[in-house]
Design an enzyme around this catalytic site. Structure first.
Site, short mmCIF file in Angstrom:
data_model
loop_
_atom_site.label_atom_id
_atom_site.label_comp_id
_atom_site.label_asym_id
_atom_site.label_seq_id
_atom_site.Cartn_x
_atom_site.Cartn_y
_atom_site.Cartn_z
N LYS A 155 0.87 -1.18 0.00
CA LYS A 155 0.00 0.00 0.00
C LYS A 155 0.90 1.23 0.00
O LYS A 155 1.77 1.36 0.87
CB LYS A 155 -0.92 0.02 1.22
CG LYS A 155 -1.93 1.15 1.13
CD LYS A 155 -2.97 1.06 2.21
CE LYS A 155 -2.53 1.85 3.42
NZ LYS A 155 -3.63 1.99 4.40
N LEU A 156 0.68 2.09 -0.98
CA LEU A 156 1.52 3.28 -1.11
C LEU A 156 0.74 4.49 -0.63
O LEU A 156 -0.39 4.73 -1.07
CB LEU A 156 1.92 3.48 -2.57
CG LEU A 156 2.54 2.27 -3.27
CD1 LEU A 156 2.84 2.60 -4.74
CD2 LEU A 156 3.81 1.81 -2.56
N LYS A 157 1.34 5.28 0.25
CA LYS A 157 0.71 6.52 0.67
C LYS A 157 0.89 7.55 -0.44
O LYS A 157 1.99 7.68 -1.00
CB LYS A 157 1.38 7.02 1.97
CG LYS A 157 1.09 6.14 3.18
CD LYS A 157 -0.37 6.19 3.60
CE LYS A 157 -0.59 5.50 4.94
NZ LYS A 157 -2.02 5.55 5.35
N ASP A 183 -3.28 4.99 -0.77
CA ASP A 183 -4.06 5.57 0.33
C ASP A 183 -3.71 7.05 0.45
O ASP A 183 -2.55 7.41 0.67
CB ASP A 183 -3.72 4.84 1.63
CG ASP A 183 -4.56 5.32 2.80
OD1 ASP A 183 -5.45 6.19 2.60
OD2 ASP A 183 -4.34 4.83 3.93
N ASN A 185 -5.36 9.23 2.58
CA ASN A 185 -5.74 9.80 3.88
C ASN A 185 -6.49 11.11 3.75
O ASN A 185 -6.28 12.06 4.51
CB ASN A 185 -4.50 9.98 4.78
CG ASN A 185 -3.93 8.65 5.23
OD1 ASN A 185 -2.87 8.23 4.76
ND2 ASN A 185 -4.63 7.95 6.10
N GLU A 213 -7.72 4.37 -1.67
CA GLU A 213 -8.30 4.52 -0.34
C GLU A 213 -8.40 5.99 0.05
O GLU A 213 -7.44 6.75 -0.08
CB GLU A 213 -7.43 3.76 0.67
CG GLU A 213 -8.02 3.73 2.08
CD GLU A 213 -7.34 2.68 2.95
OE1 GLU A 213 -7.29 1.51 2.55
OE2 GLU A 213 -6.84 3.04 4.04
N ASP A 238 -12.00 4.70 4.44
CA ASP A 238 -11.34 4.40 5.71
C ASP A 238 -11.85 5.41 6.75
O ASP A 238 -12.78 5.14 7.51
CB ASP A 238 -9.82 4.48 5.49
CG ASP A 238 -8.98 4.26 6.74
OD1 ASP A 238 -9.54 4.19 7.85
OD2 ASP A 238 -7.75 4.18 6.63
N LYS A 262 -11.25 -1.02 10.47
CA LYS A 262 -10.36 -0.93 11.63
C LYS A 262 -11.24 -1.02 12.87
O LYS A 262 -12.15 -0.20 13.05
CB LYS A 262 -9.59 0.39 11.63
CG LYS A 262 -8.58 0.50 10.48
CD LYS A 262 -7.86 1.82 10.45
CE LYS A 262 -6.86 1.86 9.30
NZ LYS A 262 -6.32 3.20 9.05
#
Ligand code: MG
Length: 369
Positions: A155-157, A183, A185, A213, A238, A262
């Site tokens: 998973k790459l931010k 992702d 965020n 994500e 998320d 989560k």
């Protein structure tokens, strides 16, 4: 599964990370968590960690706030037999308290958490989250290192300005057989045409992403719903999902094709089980998300990742990826797979000496006789 609670111990714990980790919401060098122990009169203690981070930049809760709300609002209510629902929000603190008491009950009943949740797989594939690097070459080197060790999902931010180019470089380096998720965020804006254009480019088939994500802010479900119509890659929510009710809203709006589950963010194991079951019924893909957990939270994540609906790769790696010395015995991988604990409850517990050494504050709240 009822246990006679004698009290709750709260610990504030500070653990250095094996390496610092950078995402759109900040850089982390230490993990500061609250560890909750459910003290039981005539049975084994139950354990859980609160996954809130030191700053409220991923989620509104933060470590010291979680300690406070546990000490002054949640634990007193639980010890008095009152409902935690009297307190609004604070899912991560509630999840830790619920988790420790459920763990105590499961240990007494000799049932594993995986079994309690409905998981059947004994092994799960890892998924290694890679933070934003200083250069694309650095990121590619990290990706190649993990793949060479047998890990098959990364998973790459990403964030505006760090997206298509680094992802393209990693894809070219690791080939088509490694699963890739990105992702953001919540760092893109749905009212910014350049941001939307970058997300559409990320969804290009040549990059072969399994999911994008949380591109937009947690409360921008309408923006996510519009993006779903523009891209073919599943949009995975998320930070937008704090409860089953949030999943229902996302479903009603068509705001996602996947959910990152989560346990802390949705308020606990029971709500997680409901969300998982709803995702399966509705055909939403699910992945087990991670929060740089210690072994206590890693055991939970392994059980979640083993659920039948967990079809996207998780945020899950061996303990050594996060800590040189974890508070539990380390969880290792074998060439990209990890075993799901099958002992009672979490199937692990803290190493008392290690836990004591990293505890910076400790408090015991007892039930009145
Ligand atoms: Mg995420």
């Amino acid at each position: 599964m009822q246990v006679a609670l004698e009290g709750i111990e709260l610990r504030l714990v500070q653990l250095p990370l094996a390496e610092s980790f950078r995402a759109a919401h900040g850089r982390r060098d230490h993990r500061e968590i609250v560890v909750v122990q459910a003290l039981v009169a005539d049975g084994p203690s139950g354990w859980a960690e609160c996954v809130a981070e030191v700053e409220p930049t991923y989620w509104p809760e933060y470590t010291i706030g979680a300690f406070d709300v546990l000490e002054n609002h949640l634990v007193p209510r639980m010890l008095a037999g009152r409902s935690l629902r009297e307190v609004r929000g604070h899912q991560m603190a509630k999840a830790a308290l619920e988790g420790a008491t459920i763990d105590a009950g499961l240990r007494a009943d000799k049932q594993s958490l995986a079994d309690f949740l409905g998981a059947r797989r004994r092994e799960v594939g890892t998924g290694i989250a890679l933070g934003m690097a200083d250069t694309i070459d650095d990121l590619v080197t990290q990706a190649m290192t993990w793949c060479a060790l047998g890990h098959r999902a990364l998973k790459l931010k990403v964030a505006p300005g760090w997206d298509v180019e680094p992802v393209r470089a990693v894809r070219a380096a690791v080939g088509q057989r490694v699963e890739l998720i990105v992702d953001a965020n919540g760092s893109y804006r749905s009212d910014e045409p350049d941001h939307v254009a970058a997300l559409v480019r990320l969804s290009d088939g040549v990059l072969g992403l399994a999911a994008i994500e949380q591109p937009f802010a947690p409360d921008d479900l309408v923006g996510h719903a519009r993006l779903v119509d523009l891209v073919s890659v599943p949009i995975c929510l998320d930070e937008s999902i704090g409860s089953l009710a949030d999943v229902e809203t996302a479903l009603a709006l068509g705001a996602c094709g996947a959910v990152s589950l989560k346990v802390g963010r949705v308020g606990g194991l029971l709500e997680s089980r409901r969300i998982h079951d709803r995702c399966v019924t509705e055909g939403l893909a699910m992945r087990a998300g991670g929060m740089l957990e210690t072994g206590l939270g890693r055991a939970v994540n392994l059980a979640v990742a083993a659920l039948p609906g967990a079809t996207l790769p998780p945020d899950l790696g061996p303990s050594a990826r996060y800590f040189t010395q974890d508070i539990t015995p380390p969880f290792d991988d074998r060439a990209g797979t990890m075993s799901v604990p099958d002992g009672p409850g979490l199937g692990t517990e803290p190493l008392q000496e290690v836990l004591d050494a990293v505890t910076v504050n400790r408090l015991v709240l007892r039930a009145s006789p």
